[in-house]
Scaffold this active site. Structure first.
Site, mmCIF file in Angstrom:
data_model
loop_
_atom_site.group_PDB
_atom_site.id
_atom_site.type_symbol
_atom_site.label_atom_id
_atom_site.label_comp_id
_atom_site.label_asym_id
_atom_site.label_seq_id
_atom_site.Cartn_x
_atom_site.Cartn_y
_atom_site.Cartn_z
ATOM 1 N N SER A 71 -1.042 -7.200 -3.214
ATOM 2 C CA SER A 71 -1.351 -6.271 -4.036
ATOM 3 C C SER A 71 -0.028 -5.820 -4.982
ATOM 4 O O SER A 71 -0.269 -5.231 -6.097
ATOM 5 C CB SER A 71 -2.020 -5.371 -3.340
ATOM 6 N N LYS A 108 1.969 0.489 -1.934
ATOM 7 C CA LYS A 108 1.301 0.624 -3.327
ATOM 8 C C LYS A 108 2.211 1.741 -4.204
ATOM 9 O O LYS A 108 3.135 2.443 -3.582
ATOM 10 C CB LYS A 108 -0.063 1.380 -3.275
#
Length: 160
Positions: A71, A108
């Site tokens: 990700s 993230k």
């Protein structure tokens, strides 16, 4: 001399254990290495570098985590990379952070502002995660969502 062990609870009986085990100084060449056309090497060493001192500013508040998943490949963070995470750094918009979401760690990019934080992947296949209950320090949100620390460095093995 090594630091005492640091335990970080993840809830649900899980924990991370971080220890700075060694102090090894590595030689540092006095000249830069060109990534383009090669230049003649200089035959002397500038000094030595202790990677613990270079990568870890706050040993008592720092842990290292290995990346799984893709990700964050758009940010240059790949599966297998080691991330140095400092819990003493206050998270701000744009920082890459380690967060706990529903009991699981994730890496993230933090976007937004206090009360309206989002965790944004750097890959188009992963949707943002809303974390509206967090304040400016990354606290709040209970056991299911919290910012654990700010990623300060990444270490990658190029021989994989």
């Amino acid at each position: 001399m090594s630091e005492p062990p640091m335990w970080l609870s993840l809830g649900h009986g899980k924990a991370w254990h971080a220890v700075v085990k060694s102090k090894r100084e590595t030689p540092v060449l006095a000249s830069a290495v060109r990534a383009g056309f090669p230049s003649p090497a200089e035959d002397y060493i500038e000094g030595s570098l202790d990677l613990n001192r270079h990568l870890i500013r706050h040993p008592a508040a720092t842990f290292i985590v290995r990346v799984e998943g893709e990700s964050m490949t758009g940010a240059g963070i790949f599966p297998g990379d080691l991330l140095v995470v400092d819990r003493s750094v206050e998270p701000h918009d744009g920082h890459v952070v380690i967060a706990v979401v529903e009991g699981e760690l994730t890496v993230k990019r933090l976007k937004g502002r206090a009360g309206a934080w989002r965790l944004v992947a750097e890959h188009p296949d992963f949707p943002p995660i809303l974390m509206p209950s967090l304040d400016a320090s990354g606290e709040g949100g209970g056991e299911t969502s919290a910012i654990w620390g700010v990623v300060t460095n990444a270490v990658r093995n190029l021989m994989m």
